[in-house]
Write an enzyme that holds these catalytic residues in place. Structure first.
Site, PDB file in Angstrom:
ATOM      1  N   PHE A   1      18.736   8.934  -1.832  1.00  0.00           N
ATOM      2  CA  PHE A   1      19.203  10.279  -0.986  1.00  0.00           C
ATOM      3  C   PHE A   1      20.114  11.138  -2.178  1.00  0.00           C
ATOM      4  O   PHE A   1      20.980  10.494  -2.833  1.00  0.00           O
ATOM      5  CB  PHE A   1      19.747   9.934   0.244  1.00  0.00           C
ATOM      6  CG  PHE A   1      19.070   9.337   1.252  1.00  0.00           C
ATOM      7  CD1 PHE A   1      18.282   9.966   2.003  1.00  0.00           C
ATOM      8  CD2 PHE A   1      18.977   8.079   1.527  1.00  0.00           C
ATOM      9  CE1 PHE A   1      17.361   9.732   2.879  1.00  0.00           C
ATOM     10  CE2 PHE A   1      17.834   7.420   2.335  1.00  0.00           C
ATOM     11  CZ  PHE A   1      17.141   8.536   2.909  1.00  0.00           C
TER      12      PHE A   1
ATOM     13  N   SER B   1      11.257   3.986  -1.692  1.00  0.00           N
ATOM     14  CA  SER B   1      11.649   3.352  -0.522  1.00  0.00           C
ATOM     15  C   SER B   1      12.805   4.327   0.075  1.00  0.00           C
ATOM     16  O   SER B   1      13.707   4.238  -0.479  1.00  0.00           O
ATOM     17  CB  SER B   1      11.919   1.988  -0.157  1.00  0.00           C
ATOM     18  OG  SER B   1      12.267   2.004   1.048  1.00  0.00           O
ATOM     19  N   LYS B   2      12.807   4.834   1.284  1.00  0.00           N
ATOM     20  CA  LYS B   2      14.126   5.690   1.589  1.00  0.00           C
ATOM     21  C   LYS B   2      15.126   4.600   2.191  1.00  0.00           C
ATOM     22  O   LYS B   2      16.198   4.903   2.092  1.00  0.00           O
ATOM     23  CB  LYS B   2      13.688   6.511   2.734  1.00  0.00           C
ATOM     24  CG  LYS B   2      12.904   7.572   2.364  1.00  0.00           C
ATOM     25  CD  LYS B   2      12.421   8.538   3.543  1.00  0.00           C
ATOM     26  CE  LYS B   2      11.002   9.096   3.288  1.00  0.00           C
ATOM     27  NZ  LYS B   2      10.272   9.326   4.437  1.00  0.00           N
ATOM     28  N   ARG B   3      14.500   3.379   2.373  1.00  0.00           N
ATOM     29  CA  ARG B   3      15.622   2.315   2.796  1.00  0.00           C
ATOM     30  C   ARG B   3      16.503   1.881   1.679  1.00  0.00           C
ATOM     31  O   ARG B   3      17.459   1.191   1.771  1.00  0.00           O
ATOM     32  CB  ARG B   3      14.769   1.205   3.294  1.00  0.00           C
ATOM     33  CG  ARG B   3      14.948   1.044   5.110  1.00  0.00           C
ATOM     34  CD  ARG B   3      14.050   0.138   5.694  1.00  0.00           C
ATOM     35  NE  ARG B   3      12.637   0.817   5.729  1.00  0.00           N
ATOM     36  CZ  ARG B   3      11.447   0.392   5.392  1.00  0.00           C
ATOM     37  NH1 ARG B   3      11.628  -1.100   4.899  1.00  0.00           N
ATOM     38  NH2 ARG B   3      10.333   1.046   5.612  1.00  0.00           N
ATOM     39  N   GLN B   4      16.019   2.228   0.464  1.00  0.00           N
ATOM     40  CA  GLN B   4      16.903   2.058  -0.734  1.00  0.00           C
ATOM     41  C   GLN B   4      18.174   2.759  -0.730  1.00  0.00           C
ATOM     42  O   GLN B   4      19.114   2.333  -1.449  1.00  0.00           O
ATOM     43  CB  GLN B   4      16.171   2.209  -2.036  1.00  0.00           C
ATOM     44  CG  GLN B   4      15.415   1.117  -2.178  1.00  0.00           C
ATOM     45  CD  GLN B   4      14.388   1.502  -3.707  1.00  0.00           C
ATOM     46  OE1 GLN B   4      13.397   2.423  -3.553  1.00  0.00           O
ATOM     47  NE2 GLN B   4      14.430   1.346  -4.721  1.00  0.00           N
TER      48      GLN B   4
END
Ligand code: GLU
Length: 544
Positions: A310, A303-306
């Site tokens: 990035f 999940s990019k929300r993690q």
């Protein structure tokens, strides 16, 4: 195991086969399947055009910053290009203007450079088939859409958003997947002209035909997706005049002369649709290879929300780019063997596309410090790279200990180099060296007389023995010799055991109870600093 390589050898035009050792040509003597630059000697490929060369692309949307999943797609493209002497293109797909994230476009390119997988052609670098930003290629998409309309493969659609919404609601109520009912396919030419003349808002839709030809994916094998049965005709030009992904993507892959499309497996299902468009335009499609997804260790979606996936977060955390490349390829496939510590050159030489499996790659980020440790050790062992680490550490030391540094000697290149060589293999990141556990390397420790008294009553005597030893050994301290010397030294104390002697030395050197071996600490600090720290244990009358 042999599988068919969906690309022909350029030397003999036979279809290649993929063996355990990589793509092979069934006829030529050397056995290597000839690609692009590898056939420079071949008369058919000596023209300066891009025809026949391996050209791959990474095509992210700047709707967010580069994350590990994106880096992995870029990396496989990069490795593929370099393995076969081709070009790696970065194209930014910024046609969804409403979702653009400021700074993302520049940052994606920065991060690819940082990671050591720089594009050969890109928005910043330019190249022979630019521009590389889709928003600067709008004419090309509208011309192509016109071409499709004129040949009857696309049509104007005037359905209002309200009608489309209604269709959607009805389908959902009936428990069906919403899809456009292709109503405007059936408008007569004069009706279309009339609406266009009135300036009616419209989109352009591509006419999906039934009877899809199967295609061979490099990784997933034969594939076919009857799109016309499950989808309504897709929009190719939106009401704002911008193209949708599907059109822009194939137009660019065609005009940028992309030979292989290596992208995430989430696009496998769209490929039949893309192939219909290639067919409608009379264009030769590229070879497709869909890469299995990168997942968390437990198989859940990355999940990019993690946030922590990035690339910039890894960079800020002191992770080396080669460690990131190593871990992302290590958990995936495409190599004959899996081993830690591979750098980009080795990744390229050991890459074998026939080894890419359809299984998801499970990423275990808990192993990242170990990957970083191995690559940091390799960097320290390389003189040039080590110098860069020294410069980096100089800045970090100054930032962390500005006011407390008593002796500028700790910023000296030779001193830091010695520390790095002694600690390589033990530390996973340079940042560790400026943490409190290593503060003794940069600032003098403080400790109380009570702490000393709790260990021994012989502190002054032990300190004099250390001072004498250091004087005898001169400027060059060697780890092995010093370890032996310390054992001998401890025997000369009357009432203090070896363990306590070592604790005292550690306290005097670092103010701490744990850390590297006492001998290593002494070698790091050097004779002058050791003397300085031990003189503090002498009675006042002896310190002058
Ligand atoms: N812009 C698409 C993405 O960000 C590109 C997909 C493709 O490589 O075709 O996923």
């Amino acid at each position: 195991m042999m599988s068919w390589w969906p690309r022909a050898c350029q030397r003999c035009s036979l279809t290649g086969v993929v063996t355990r050792r990589g793509p092979r040509c069934p006829s030529n003597g050397r056995g290597e399947l000839q690609f692009g630059a590898a056939v420079r000697g071949c008369s058919s490929s000596s023209s300066p055009s891009l025809q026949g060369e391996v050209r791959v692309r990474f095509a992210p949307s700047p709707t967010g910053f580069l994350h590990l999943g994106g880096l992995r797609t870029a990396l496989y493209n990069y490795i593929f290009a370099k393995k076969y002497g081709g070009a790696f293109v970065l194209r930014l797909e910024d046609t969804d203007q409403s979702r653009l994230v400021p700074g993302a476009a520049a940052s994606i390119e920065d991060m690819l450079e940082w990671a050591g997988v720089p594009p050969d052609e890109s928005p910043r670098r330019g190249g022979p088939v630019g521009p590389y930003l889709q928003s600067q290629r709008l004419d090309l998409y509208s011309q192509t859409a016109q071409q499709l309309v004129e040949s009857g493969h696309a049509y104007y659609c005037f359905c209002s958003p309200q009608r489309l919404e209604l269709l959607k609601k009805e389908a959902l109520r009936a428990g069906q997947t919403p899809r456009y009912d292709n109503r405007c396919r059936h408008l007569r030419a004069d009706q279309v002209q009339e609406k266009l003349a009135k300036g009616a808002p419209h989109v352009i839709r591509f006419r999906l035909e039934a009877g899809i030809e199967p295609f061979q994916d490099m990784i997933f094998g034969w594939n076919r997706h009857e799109v016309a049965q499950v989808e309504g005709d897709p929009v190719v030009i939106k009401a704002d005049g911008f193209p949708t992904y599907h059109l822009a993507n194939i137009v660019d892959d065609h005009y940028m002369k992309i030979s292989h499309v290596l992208r995430g497996s989430e696009w496998l299902i769209s490929t039949s649709k893309h192939l219909l468009m290639y067919q409608a335009l009379g264009w030769k499609p590229p070879t497709f290879g869909h890469l299995p997804l990168l997942m968390n260790k437990d198989g859940s979606k990355l999940s990019k929300r993690q946030g922590d996936i990035f690339i910039q977060s890894f960079q800020r955390a002191g992770i080396l780019p080669e460690a990131l490349l190593d871990i992302t390829t290590n958990c995936g496939s495409g190599f004959n063997t899996n081993r830690m510590g591979r750098r980009i050159d080795e990744l390229i030489s050991e890459f074998n596309p026939s080894k890419i499996t359809t299984h998801s790659a499970l990423l275990d980020l808990e192993k990242l410090p170990e990957f970083n440790r191995i690559h940091l050790e390799q960097r320290i062992g390389d003189e040039e790279q080590c110098l860069l680490l020294i410069k980096d550490l100089q800045v970090q030391i100054q930032q962390a200990y500005t006011a407390e540094i008593q002796d500028e000697e700790v910023l000296h290149e030779d001193y830091i180099r010695r520390v790095l060589h002694l600690r390589k293999g033990h530390i996973s990141s340079l940042k560790e060296l400026v943490s409190p556990g290593y503060s003794y390397l940069w600032v003098r420790p403080s400790f109380s007389s009570q702490q000393v008294a709790a260990l021994t009553s012989e502190a002054p005597r032990i300190a004099s023995l250390v001072l004498r030893l250091i004087e005898e050994r001169g400027e060059e301290l060697a780890l092995d010799q010093l370890s032996k010397d310390l054992k001998t030294l401890a025997k000369q104390t009357k009432a203090t055991k070896y363990r306590e002697v070592m604790k005292l030395l550690r306290l005097a050197l670092s103010g701490l109870q744990q850390g590297p071996s006492v001998a290593e600490m002494m070698v790091s600090l050097g004779p002058a600093e050791i003397s300085h720290r031990f003189r503090k244990l002498l009675p006042l009358s002896e310190t002058s």
